[in-house]
Design a protein around this motif. Sequence first.
Motif, PDB file in Angstrom:
ATOM      1  N   THR A  25       0.858  -1.193   0.000  1.00 35.40           N
ATOM      2  CA  THR A  25       0.000   0.000   0.000  1.00 35.40           C
ATOM      3  C   THR A  25       0.890   1.238   0.000  1.00 35.40           C
ATOM      4  OG1 THR A  25      -0.137  -0.013   2.408  1.00 35.40           O
ATOM      5  CG2 THR A  25      -1.882  -1.155   1.197  1.00 35.40           C
ATOM      6  N   TYR A  26       0.373   2.297  -0.627  1.00 34.88           N
ATOM      7  CA  TYR A  26       1.162   3.520  -0.782  1.00 34.88           C
ATOM      8  C   TYR A  26       0.353   4.711  -0.285  1.00 34.88           C
ATOM      9  CZ  TYR A  26       3.352   0.281  -4.056  1.00 34.88           C
ATOM     10  OH  TYR A  26       3.926  -0.819  -4.636  1.00 34.88           O
ATOM     11  N   LEU A  27       1.054   5.690   0.218  1.00 35.97           N
ATOM     12  CA  LEU A  27       0.411   6.917   0.666  1.00 35.97           C
ATOM     13  C   LEU A  27       0.268   7.855  -0.531  1.00 35.97           C
ATOM     14  CD1 LEU A  27      -0.672   8.722   2.947  1.00 35.97           C
ATOM     15  CD2 LEU A  27       1.675   9.590   3.229  1.00 35.97           C
ATOM     16  N   VAL A  28      -0.984   8.227  -0.823  1.00 34.10           N
ATOM     17  CA  VAL A  28      -1.264   9.242  -1.847  1.00 34.10           C
ATOM     18  C   VAL A  28      -1.635  10.521  -1.102  1.00 34.10           C
ATOM     19  CG1 VAL A  28      -2.644   9.884  -3.844  1.00 34.10           C
ATOM     20  CG2 VAL A  28      -2.026   7.481  -3.462  1.00 34.10           C
ATOM     21  N   ASP A  29      -0.709  11.463  -1.124  1.00 29.16           N
ATOM     22  CA  ASP A  29      -0.890  12.719  -0.378  1.00 29.16           C
ATOM     23  C   ASP A  29      -1.471  13.782  -1.324  1.00 29.16           C
ATOM     24  OD1 ASP A  29      -0.834  14.384   1.744  1.00 29.16           O
ATOM     25  OD2 ASP A  29       1.348  14.383   2.011  1.00 29.16           O
ATOM     26  N   THR A  30      -1.913  14.915  -0.756  1.00 28.26           N
ATOM     27  CA  THR A  30      -2.456  16.009  -1.582  1.00 28.26           C
ATOM     28  C   THR A  30      -1.830  17.333  -1.177  1.00 28.26           C
ATOM     29  OG1 THR A  30      -4.296  16.449  -0.074  1.00 28.26           O
ATOM     30  CG2 THR A  30      -4.663  14.807  -1.815  1.00 28.26           C
ATOM     31  N   LEU A  31      -1.907  18.261  -2.109  1.00 35.83           N
ATOM     32  CA  LEU A  31      -1.390  19.599  -1.867  1.00 35.83           C
ATOM     33  C   LEU A  31      -2.306  20.605  -2.561  1.00 35.83           C
ATOM     34  CD1 LEU A  31       0.890  21.466  -0.802  1.00 35.83           C
ATOM     35  CD2 LEU A  31       2.032  21.117  -3.019  1.00 35.83           C
ATOM     36  N   ALA A  32      -2.782  21.547  -1.799  1.00 36.99           N
ATOM     37  CA  ALA A  32      -3.620  22.620  -2.354  1.00 36.99           C
ATOM     38  C   ALA A  32      -2.800  23.908  -2.387  1.00 36.99           C
ATOM     39  CB  ALA A  32      -4.877  22.819  -1.517  1.00 36.99           C
ATOM     40  N   GLU A  33      -2.712  24.536  -3.536  1.00 38.69           N
ATOM     41  CA  GLU A  33      -1.918  25.760  -3.703  1.00 38.69           C
ATOM     42  C   GLU A  33      -2.765  26.859  -4.335  1.00 38.69           C
ATOM     43  OE1 GLU A  33       1.064  26.711  -2.892  1.00 38.69           O
ATOM     44  OE2 GLU A  33       1.814  24.853  -2.029  1.00 38.69           O
ATOM     45  N   GLN A  86      -7.177  28.907  -0.797  1.00 35.95           N
ATOM     46  CA  GLN A  86      -8.042  29.174  -1.936  1.00 35.95           C
ATOM     47  C   GLN A  86      -8.857  27.945  -2.365  1.00 35.95           C
ATOM     48  OE1 GLN A  86      -5.718  30.944  -5.077  1.00 35.95           O
ATOM     49  NE2 GLN A  86      -4.982  32.626  -3.763  1.00 35.95           N
ATOM     50  N   GLY A  87      -8.618  26.814  -1.718  1.00 40.32           N
ATOM     51  CA  GLY A  87      -9.376  25.621  -2.045  1.00 40.32           C
ATOM     52  C   GLY A  87      -8.870  24.419  -1.250  1.00 40.32           C
ATOM     53  N   GLU A  88      -9.533  23.317  -1.435  1.00 34.78           N
ATOM     54  CA  GLU A  88      -9.133  22.107  -0.700  1.00 34.78           C
ATOM     55  C   GLU A  88      -9.274  20.876  -1.585  1.00 34.78           C
ATOM     56  OE1 GLU A  88     -13.373  21.010   1.474  1.00 34.78           O
ATOM     57  OE2 GLU A  88     -11.661  21.646   2.708  1.00 34.78           O
ATOM     58  N   VAL A  89      -8.491  19.853  -1.192  1.00 34.27           N
ATOM     59  CA  VAL A  89      -8.574  18.532  -1.819  1.00 34.27           C
ATOM     60  C   VAL A  89      -9.052  17.572  -0.747  1.00 34.27           C
ATOM     61  CG1 VAL A  89      -7.338  16.730  -3.056  1.00 34.27           C
ATOM     62  CG2 VAL A  89      -6.658  19.132  -3.345  1.00 34.27           C
ATOM     63  N   SER A  90     -10.087  16.802  -1.054  1.00 32.28           N
ATOM     64  CA  SER A  90     -10.671  15.906  -0.062  1.00 32.28           C
ATOM     65  C   SER A  90     -10.771  14.484  -0.632  1.00 32.28           C
ATOM     66  CB  SER A  90     -12.048  16.407   0.336  1.00 32.28           C
ATOM     67  OG  SER A  90     -12.636  15.527   1.278  1.00 32.28           O
ATOM     68  N   PRO A  91     -10.330  13.460   0.144  1.00 31.68           N
ATOM     69  CA  PRO A  91      -9.645  13.587   1.434  1.00 31.68           C
ATOM     70  C   PRO A  91      -8.227  14.121   1.251  1.00 31.68           C
ATOM     71  CG  PRO A  91      -9.633  11.311   0.733  1.00 31.68           C
ATOM     72  CD  PRO A  91     -10.451  12.044  -0.286  1.00 31.68           C
TER      73      PRO A  91
END
Length: 374
Positions: A279-287, A291-296
Motif C-alpha cells: 500500500t502507498y500513501l497518496v498525499d495532496t497539496l492545495a496551492e 483558496q481551495g481544498e482537496v478531499s480527502p
Amino acid sequence: PAIDTGINPDALVLDQRGVGFPRDNGSGVDIGAVEVQLPWFTLTVNADGLYSGQVFSTPAGMDIAYPVVNSDTLVLSQGTLVQLVAQSTVGGVASWVCDGGAISGNHTSTATCVISGLNGDTTVSATFTPVYNVTTVAPASEGHFSPDSQIVIHGDIASFTVTPEPGYTINTVTGCDGNWTGSNPYETAAVTADCEVTASFTLNTYTVSTTAPVDRGTFDPASAVIDYNQTTTFNVMAETGYTIVSVEGCGGLWTGSNPYITGSITADCEVTASFVLETYLVDTLAEPADQGEVSPTFQSITHGDTADFDITPVDGYQIESVSGCGGVWSGESPYTTGEITAACTVTAIFAEIKEECTFFMVPMKNGSSVAFCL
C-alpha cells in the motif's frame, strides 16, 4: 545253587554284589552257601563327527579317543548306573544320542549321558562337531550388527539384525554366503568355516521444496537436495507490488531479510512464503492552501488501484489545474489518479476569479479619455 569254596565253573569276574566287587576264588575262599548272579548286558558307545574328542565312563572302563578310536564296550550287570562323558577338543562341541538315558550339555564342550539302570544291551553315540566364529564389520558411525558376532556349530546358520544409525540407510549386507533381502534378519548359509559379514550404509538425503503463491513471489532455488543433518538457504523474492509477510518451514526462522536459513534437515520438508499487496500513501497539496481544498487530504492505496479526490475552490476562486499520481484533470471533480505503484502527491492549483468586461473609451472635454468596463 550252592557253590563250593573256591569253585568258579562259570568263570565269573564279579561276585553277586556286582561292579566293584571282584569274585575271589581258589582254596580257602568261603563264598557262602548260595550265590545269585544278576544278568549281564553289553553297553556299546560309538563316536563320530567332524571333530575330535574323548569319551569316559563311570564305572571306569570306557576310554574312546576319537577319531583314533571310534567305539568301545562295557559289560555291566543289570541295574548298573552308568555315566558317560563326551568332551570335545577345544574349538568343538559334543552331543549325545542316549537311548533310555538323560542328556545334559548337548552342543557344549562337555556333554553327559546318564543311564540310571542298565536293563539290556544298549548302544549310544557321541558326536563331536567343530564350531566357527562368525564376525561382523560395520562403520561405527553409520550402523551396527546385533549381535556383533556368533559362535556357530558346523552346518548351522547365523542370524543378525542390521541397524543403521540415524540419518543412514542400509546399502549392502554381504558375507558367509548369505543373501540380503532388504529386511532383517540377515541369515548366513550353513557355516562350514570361520567367516565375516560386512554391511555398508548410505547417508540419507532429503528434498527441501518451496511453495509461494503464483504471481506473488518466488524462491531461489525452488528446491534443494540436502544431506542428513545439514542446513540450506533460500532467497525469497516478492513480485512487483507485493511485500513478504512471512517465511516458515523446515526449522528455519525468518529474520525479515534474505537468505532464509533452514534448521538441520532430517526429513523431507517444505518452506512456504506468504505475500501481501503493498500500500502507498497518496498525499495532496492545495496551492494556495486558503483558496481551495482537496478531499480527502490523503489516502492509503493498494498497489495497482486508483484513488478519487474531490477538488473544491473557496468562493471567488477557481481551479486552475490538478495533476499528479498519473491522473488527468477533466475539468470536473473528482480527480482520478492512475494505477498507484508508489507513494505520490496530487496537487491542485487555485486562482482568483477575475470578472470579464468590455472596455469603452469616452473622450472628455479637456481632451482626455476615460475607460469604462461594461
